[in-house]
Motif scaffolding. Structure first.
Motif, PDB file in Angstrom:
ATOM      1  N   LEU A   1       1.312  -7.384  34.285  1.00 48.96           N
ATOM      2  CA  LEU A   1       2.700  -6.998  34.011  1.00 48.96           C
ATOM      3  C   LEU A   1       3.497  -8.143  33.399  1.00 48.96           C
ATOM      4  N   GLY A   2       3.320  -9.349  33.924  1.00 51.94           N
ATOM      5  CA  GLY A   2       4.090 -10.484  33.436  1.00 51.94           C
ATOM      6  C   GLY A   2       5.541 -10.414  33.875  1.00 51.94           C
ATOM      7  N   CYS A   3       6.314 -11.436  33.497  1.00 45.23           N
ATOM      8  CA  CYS A   3       7.709 -11.525  33.941  1.00 45.23           C
ATOM      9  C   CYS A   3       8.708 -11.103  32.879  1.00 45.23           C
ATOM     10  N   ALA A   4       8.297 -11.027  31.613  1.00 50.80           N
ATOM     11  CA  ALA A   4       9.262 -10.848  30.527  1.00 50.80           C
ATOM     12  C   ALA A   4       9.966  -9.497  30.565  1.00 50.80           C
ATOM     13  N   THR A   5       9.262  -8.440  30.958  1.00 51.66           N
ATOM     14  CA  THR A   5       9.855  -7.099  30.943  1.00 51.66           C
ATOM     15  C   THR A   5       9.796  -6.429  32.313  1.00 51.66           C
ATOM     16  N   PHE A   6       9.630  -7.230  33.376  1.00 52.82           N
ATOM     17  CA  PHE A   6       9.534  -6.655  34.720  1.00 52.82           C
ATOM     18  C   PHE A   6      10.939  -6.462  35.286  1.00 52.82           C
ATOM     19  N   GLY A   7      11.587  -5.398  34.843  1.00 51.58           N
ATOM     20  CA  GLY A   7      12.945  -5.109  35.268  1.00 51.58           C
ATOM     21  C   GLY A   7      13.008  -3.969  36.263  1.00 51.58           C
ATOM     22  N   PRO A   8      14.221  -3.494  36.589  1.00 51.89           N
ATOM     23  CA  PRO A   8      14.403  -2.468  37.617  1.00 51.89           C
ATOM     24  C   PRO A   8      13.647  -1.171  37.368  1.00 51.89           C
ATOM     25  N   LYS A   9      13.611  -0.686  36.127  1.00 56.02           N
ATOM     26  CA  LYS A   9      12.929   0.585  35.866  1.00 56.02           C
ATOM     27  C   LYS A   9      11.429   0.463  36.103  1.00 56.02           C
TER      28      LYS A   9
ATOM     29  N   ALA B   1      14.770  -6.972  24.437  1.00 51.85           N
ATOM     30  CA  ALA B   1      14.806  -8.431  24.492  1.00 51.85           C
ATOM     31  C   ALA B   1      15.187  -9.026  23.137  1.00 51.85           C
ATOM     32  N   TYR B   2      14.640  -8.457  22.081  1.00 55.39           N
ATOM     33  CA  TYR B   2      14.918  -8.964  20.731  1.00 55.39           C
ATOM     34  C   TYR B   2      16.387  -8.788  20.371  1.00 55.39           C
ATOM     35  N   GLU B   3      16.941  -7.651  20.758  1.00 54.18           N
ATOM     36  CA  GLU B   3      18.363  -7.408  20.492  1.00 54.18           C
ATOM     37  C   GLU B   3      19.227  -8.405  21.252  1.00 54.18           C
ATOM     38  N   LEU B   4      18.887  -8.649  22.525  1.00 52.19           N
ATOM     39  CA  LEU B   4      19.646  -9.599  23.330  1.00 52.19           C
ATOM     40  C   LEU B   4      19.544 -11.004  22.754  1.00 52.19           C
ATOM     41  N   ALA B   5      18.340 -11.379  22.324  1.00 48.99           N
ATOM     42  CA  ALA B   5      18.131 -12.719  21.774  1.00 48.99           C
ATOM     43  C   ALA B   5      18.979 -12.957  20.533  1.00 48.99           C
ATOM     44  N   GLY B   6      19.158 -11.920  19.731  1.00 50.84           N
ATOM     45  CA  GLY B   6      19.925 -12.079  18.506  1.00 50.84           C
ATOM     46  C   GLY B   6      21.420 -11.944  18.690  1.00 50.84           C
TER      47      GLY B   6
ATOM     48  N   GLN C   1      16.204 -18.659  25.917  1.00 46.37           N
ATOM     49  CA  GLN C   1      15.926 -18.110  27.243  1.00 46.37           C
ATOM     50  C   GLN C   1      14.972 -16.924  27.166  1.00 46.37           C
ATOM     51  N   VAL C   2      15.220 -16.027  26.226  1.00 46.95           N
ATOM     52  CA  VAL C   2      14.375 -14.838  26.088  1.00 46.95           C
ATOM     53  C   VAL C   2      12.961 -15.228  25.677  1.00 46.95           C
ATOM     54  N   SER C   3      12.838 -16.112  24.698  1.00 46.64           N
ATOM     55  CA  SER C   3      11.506 -16.517  24.245  1.00 46.64           C
ATOM     56  C   SER C   3      10.766 -17.264  25.347  1.00 46.64           C
TER      57      SER C   3
END
Length: 398
Positions: free
Chosen positions: A352-360, A314-319, A328-330
């Protein structure tokens, strides 16, 4: 060696940082950034007041800036039965922020067609007025989330019922309802599960898990009259609202119950929108869903499109993509902290939350629950679309 020191001695590092002389330009830049964010947050709070007193809908129906029609403070106050002093201050704020248009010749205000659609048209797919309920609700959560964070000996949080009292659920319905009604049957379902559309037309049994006020269930029942749709939610208030909104569809019912109580092999299709990541025990619920599906049944699940499945991603995408991406990421992490994670933690859940709830992450939960097949079948701007199947029709051994 330095990295090890930072990890092992964070308190000393923090003390070093506070006493270090900062770059003056960096201080000025961050202070300016914080100031802008503060200004926007206060404007958004004012917009929330305007929304609650009906100002946007009033101006959408009685003004036309593009056609030269503006309303004075006195006219707005008279039409809306509002105090003119508050109207003047709110309109001044919102005009300067670009929400409203101001005409100095008439000393009047108006709401143009774009803003009217986004904030006053409940049937517009991109209506965003729900944020004006949700953001104040999340601010009300700040004391409780702070207290939960200061309780290291146990995991706790704020229950969903509190957010419902604060208007968060209403905001979610407003934010998502029109888009679901516009796109689920017409676009999302046929593009993701074309074979299921034919079955729905012929007539099958469907459940909408976490139905809320029923937007998704209404869409399915209205489009596929030969199929029977059951909207299921644990929140009694939402179920009552959904029943009250039913225009008389005889192939639709709403139930306040736990998925774990559903009889085995009850449904050909189960759908959900934006709730698995909020659950206390998602594996148990997914296992109940698998159990409730018929042997060839499928679970069509819509969950948030995340910026990454770790802080590093997420940090890499944000930057990488500038300020809009950073915002959006924050926001995703903020939503997770102030709602999604804490409603699960309130009952000792995974959080779990929504921030990192991805496909994996989701696939691991699905496999643990006994599903044999997990597919990412598409998505929208806000959600990933998943189909879970295989291993259905049997009671979980979990």
């Amino acid at each position: 060696m330095l990295r090890s020191f930072v990890c092992l001695r964070p308190l000393q590092c923090r003390a070093m940082s506070i006493h270090r002389k900062p770059d003056r330009n960096a201080v000025s830049a961050f202070a300016s950034q914080l100031n802008v964010m503060t200004q926007h947050s206060i404007t958004l709070a004012t917009a929330a007041v305007a929304d609650r007193v009906g100002l946007f809908k009033l101006l959408a129906n009685h003004s036309d800036p593009e056609g030269g029609v503006f309303l004075t403070v006195e006219q707005i106050s008279s039409i809306g039965a509002l105090h003119p002093r508050y109207v003047k201050e709110m309109c001044g704020c919102l005009a300067c922020a670009g929400f409203l248009q101001y005409d100095k010749d008439t000393d009047g205000f108006g709401c143009d067609s774009a803003v009217s659609k986004v904030l006053a048209d409940d049937e517009f797919a991109l209506n965003a007025a729900g944020w004006l309920d949700m953001v104040p609700a999340m601010y009300r959560a700040v004391p409780g989330v702070s207290e939960a964070a200061r309780t290291p000996e146990r995991l706790t949080g704020i229950p969903f019922s509190s957010y419902s009292d604060w208007g968060f659920s209403r905001g979610m319905d407003r934010l998502n309802g029109a888009g679901i009604k516009s796109s689920f049957v017409r676009k999302w379902l046929p593009e993701s599960m074309p074979e299921m559309v034919e079955k729905l037309q012929q007539g099958i049994k469907v459940a909408d898990l976490g139905t809320g006020s029923g937007a998704l269930a209404f869409s399915l029942a209205n489009a596929f009259k030969n199929s029977h749709v059951t909207g299921i939610d644990l929140d009694e208030r939402s179920v009552k609202q959904a029943n009250a909104l039913n225009p008389g569809l005889t192939n639709l019912v709403f139930q306040c119950r736990d998925m774990a109580t559903i009889e085995p092999c009850s449904f050909d299709l189960i759908v959900n929108h934006d709730c698995i990541h909020d659950l206390v025990d998602p594996v148990a619920v997914l296992s109940s869903i698998r159990h409730a599906l018929k042997p060839d049944g499928m679970f069509f699940s819509l969950e948030p499109r995340t910026p990454g499945e770790s802080v590093a991603e997420a940090y890499e995408l944000a930057g990488r993509h500038g300020e809009s991406s950073r915002a959006q990421v924050s926001m995703m992490y903020g939503m997770s902290t102030l709602h999604c994670m804490t409603v699960s933690c309130a009952h000792g859940g995974l959080g779990l939350g929504c921030a990192t709830f991805g496909p994996k992450t989701y696939e691991k939960l699905a496999r643990d629950a006994g599903f044999l097949r997990f597919e990412v079948v598409g998505g929208s701007l806000a959600n990933n679309f998943y189909v879970l199947s295989g291993g259905t029709g049997a009671k979980s051994a979990l």
